[in-house]
Design an enzyme around this catalytic site. Structure first.
Site, PDB file in Angstrom:
ATOM      1  N   HIS A 100     -19.258 -12.538   8.605  1.00  0.00           N
ATOM      2  CA  HIS A 100     -19.233 -11.103   8.306  1.00  0.00           C
ATOM      3  C   HIS A 100     -19.678 -10.957   6.853  1.00  0.00           C
ATOM      4  CE1 HIS A 100     -15.807 -11.536  11.176  1.00  0.00           C
ATOM      5  NE2 HIS A 100     -16.119 -10.331  11.604  1.00  0.00           N
ATOM      6  N   ASP A 103     -16.979 -11.726   4.396  1.00  0.00           N
ATOM      7  CA  ASP A 103     -16.451 -13.102   4.323  1.00  0.00           C
ATOM      8  C   ASP A 103     -17.082 -13.842   3.161  1.00  0.00           C
ATOM      9  OD1 ASP A 103     -15.426 -12.590   6.880  1.00  0.00           O
ATOM     10  OD2 ASP A 103     -17.026 -13.692   7.901  1.00  0.00           O
ATOM     11  N   GLU A 231     -19.282  -7.272  21.360  1.00  0.00           N
ATOM     12  CA  GLU A 231     -18.221  -8.237  21.697  1.00  0.00           C
ATOM     13  C   GLU A 231     -16.998  -7.528  22.268  1.00  0.00           C
ATOM     14  OE1 GLU A 231     -17.406 -11.239  18.726  1.00  0.00           O
ATOM     15  OE2 GLU A 231     -15.293 -11.285  19.286  1.00  0.00           O
ATOM     16  N   GLU A 267     -15.750 -13.497  24.284  1.00  0.00           N
ATOM     17  CA  GLU A 267     -14.763 -14.390  23.645  1.00  0.00           C
ATOM     18  C   GLU A 267     -13.600 -14.678  24.596  1.00  0.00           C
ATOM     19  OE1 GLU A 267     -13.769 -13.776  19.550  1.00  0.00           O
ATOM     20  OE2 GLU A 267     -11.652 -14.097  19.933  1.00  0.00           O
ATOM     21  N   ASP A 295     -17.976 -16.578  22.033  1.00  0.00           N
ATOM     22  CA  ASP A 295     -17.030 -16.974  20.999  1.00  0.00           C
ATOM     23  C   ASP A 295     -16.041 -17.907  21.676  1.00  0.00           C
ATOM     24  OD1 ASP A 295     -18.194 -15.706  18.905  1.00  0.00           O
ATOM     25  OD2 ASP A 295     -16.606 -14.240  18.571  1.00  0.00           O
ATOM     26  N   ASP A 306      -4.136 -12.345  19.808  1.00  0.00           N
ATOM     27  CA  ASP A 306      -5.380 -13.095  19.658  1.00  0.00           C
ATOM     28  C   ASP A 306      -5.135 -14.292  18.748  1.00  0.00           C
ATOM     29  OD1 ASP A 306      -8.077 -13.484  20.029  1.00  0.00           O
ATOM     30  OD2 ASP A 306      -8.715 -11.976  18.578  1.00  0.00           O
ATOM     31  N   ASP A 338     -15.099 -19.170  17.173  1.00  0.00           N
ATOM     32  CA  ASP A 338     -14.323 -18.104  16.527  1.00  0.00           C
ATOM     33  C   ASP A 338     -12.858 -18.500  16.687  1.00  0.00           C
ATOM     34  OD1 ASP A 338     -13.253 -15.855  15.493  1.00  0.00           O
ATOM     35  OD2 ASP A 338     -14.251 -14.442  16.824  1.00  0.00           O
TER      36      ASP A 338
HETATM   37  C1  XLS Z   1     -11.924 -10.477  16.404  1.00  0.00           C
HETATM   38  C2  XLS Z   1     -13.299 -10.804  16.727  1.00  0.00           C
HETATM   39  C3  XLS Z   1     -14.188 -11.004  15.521  1.00  0.00           C
HETATM   40  C4  XLS Z   1     -15.626 -10.972  15.932  1.00  0.00           C
HETATM   41  C5  XLS Z   1     -16.565 -10.721  14.812  1.00  0.00           C
HETATM   42  O1  XLS Z   1     -11.015 -10.586  17.209  1.00  0.00           O
HETATM   43  O2  XLS Z   1     -13.323 -11.929  17.549  1.00  0.00           O
HETATM   44  O3  XLS Z   1     -13.866 -12.183  14.870  1.00  0.00           O
HETATM   45  O4  XLS Z   1     -16.010 -12.130  16.587  1.00  0.00           O
HETATM   46  O5  XLS Z   1     -16.291  -9.535  14.150  1.00  0.00           O
HETATM   47 NI    NI Z   2     -14.980 -13.027  18.133  1.00  0.00          NI
HETATM   48 NI    NI Z   3     -10.789 -12.798  18.640  1.00  0.00          NI
END
Ligand code: XLS
Ligand code: NI
Ligand code: NI
Length: 436
Positions: A100, A103, A231, A267, A295, A306, A338
């Site tokens: 990001h 980051d 996502e 993800e 992810d 999460d 991730d």
């Molecule tokens: C958060 C998301 C984030 C995305 C990118 O839960 O997984 O990390 O992958 O913004």
């Molecule tokens: Ni993610």
């Molecule tokens: Ni996540």
């Protein structure tokens, strides 16, 4: 300067190796099903968890020992983290990373100063990319941490916040292009709601779509050819996220005419939170041509949030690779970790163990899935299970050449349907076990 002085390049040593700092299964140049493992897997390290994760949780302070990090938000510290990141990725032997905007570089007092910080760090990252050959899988913007995004970004009721977010994403797309990024990700962040009493859902969704259209138009205008990815995540931080799951995202994409530009980044832990398996989400996205990237993490089924753990379950990775191989791969997407090391795993070396484990788990999943496909174990069964649609009345149904009236006539003449056959679930589960 070496930040991981005790670790040298992680090599493939094969399944018999007992060296915890070696791959037992991930052998980058080994050919599986016509492609090398690294071409199939396109592993990526995520910057946020791996280089910015502190171990802080709602009950306690940071725990991570990161000798290179002075704990400040200075530009020097940010630049040094880049050095650490590239040393880590090079030693690990991954080809890609993701980040990001926030980051990698600190925010300044104004957007202009923030962008200037970003430019300095991006120049440094670009140098490292050229030197190591490591590439950017995707870039994205953090539109959720800063208090200005308390009500969301593209779905904020405050038009100025929408504008700020747009400016931020414009810049994030520019730096992604500057770094040769192959994709750009939209994750909803705070795009959702906690309570419908104060929410105009229709307007918020319209705004989110307008935002994405502007992003797509901007990308075109600068010649950015990376794939946009959306996502899904059902909840957290909001009670309801608009990007709930693959089905909701695909519906959103189609409703707003974005289907030519946006695919999905799926993800695992988000699938779990949505009450789905990862295999369900991947299959649903893939059959409609929307599976772009993954992810690769996992949740804890006993915890409702999460947790972003590293994937070590070979059943999970096999199921992922079955779907990915079925659609002929993920490129230009990849397998992005991730995932974060546990708060209790606070030493730098744990970052290596975590990634090595995830990479080996996916390498095993790849080999197992390739063998299952080669032997036709599932495909043959499924093909046979639906064979009544290959000819006769079934074929006509699929071709759309019969009506309800035709089917009534057919059944009145025939009297009763042909008998059903067993689904053989347990047998298939047993067979899959033989491959694991
Ligand atoms: C958060 C998301 C984030 C995305 C990118 O839960 O997984 O990390 O992958 O913004
Ligand atoms: Ni993610
Ligand atoms: Ni996540």
């Amino acid at each position: 300067m070496a930040y991981f002085p005790d670790v040298s390049k992680i090599e493939y040593e094969g399944p018999d190796s007992k060296n915890p700092l070696a791959f037992k299964h991930y052998n980058p140049d080994e050919v599986v099903d016509g492609k090398t493992m690294k071409e199939h897997l396109r592993f990526s390290v995520c910057y946020w968890h791996t280089f910015r994760g502190t171990g802080v949780d709602p009950f306690g302070a940071p725990t991570m020992i990161r000798p290179w990090d002075d704990g400040t938000d200075s530009l020097d510290n940010a630049l040094r983290r880049v050095d650490v990141a590239f040393e880590f990725m090079e030693k690990l032997g991954v080809e890609f990373y993701c980040f990001h905007d926030r980051d990698v570089a600190p925010e300044g007092p104004t957007l202009a100063e923030t962008n200037a910080n970003l430019d300095k760090v991006v120049a440094h990252m670009k140098q490292w990319q050229q030197q190591t050959g490591i590439k950017l899988l995707w870039g994205t913007a953090n539109l959720f941490s800063h208090p200005r995004y308390v009500h969301g970004a593209a779905t904020s009721p405050n038009a100025d916040v929408f504008a700020y977010a747009a400016a931020q994403v414009k810049k994030a797309i520019e730096i992604t292009q500057e770094l040769g990024g192959q994709n750009y990700v939209f994750w909803g962040g705070r795009e959702g709601y906690h309570n419908l009493y104060n929410t105009d859902m229709k307007r918020e969704l319209d705004h989110l779509a307008r935002f994405m259209h502007m992003a797509v138009e901007f990308a075109k205008s600068i010649g950015f050819t990376g794939q946009f990815l959306f996502e899904p995540k059902p909840k957290e931080p909001t009670k309801h996220q608009y990007d709930f799951d693959a089905a909701a995202c695909i519906n959103f994409i189609r409703t707003y005419g974005l289907e030519d530009y946006i695919k999905l980044n799926i993800e695992t832990n988000h699938a779990t939170l949505a009450g789905h398996t990862m295999m369900h989400e991947l299959t649903y996205a893939s059959i409609q041509g929307f599976l772009g990237s993954i992810d690769a993490n996992t949740g804890d089924l006993l915890l409702g949030w999460d947790t972003d753990q590293f994937p070590t379950d070979v059943y999970l990775t096999t199921q992922c690779m079955l779907v990915i191989l079925n659609q002929g791969g993920l490129a230009p997407g990849g397998v992005n970790f991730d995932a974060k090391v546990r708060r209790e795993s606070f030493e730098p070396i744990d970052l290596f163990y975590a990634h090595i484990g995830g990479m080996d788990a996916f390498a095993r999943g790849l080999k197992i899935a390739a063998q299952i496909r080669k032997d036709g174990v599932l495909t043959d069964f499924i093909k046979k299970r639906y064979r009544s649609f290959d000819e006769g009345i079934g074929k006509k149904i699929e071709e759309g050449t019969v009506t309800f009236a035709d089917l009534e006539k057919y059944m009145l003449e025939k009297g009763n349907p042909d008998p059903n056959e067993s689904g053989r679930q347990e047998l298939l589960e047993n067979i899959i076990n033989e491959y694991i």
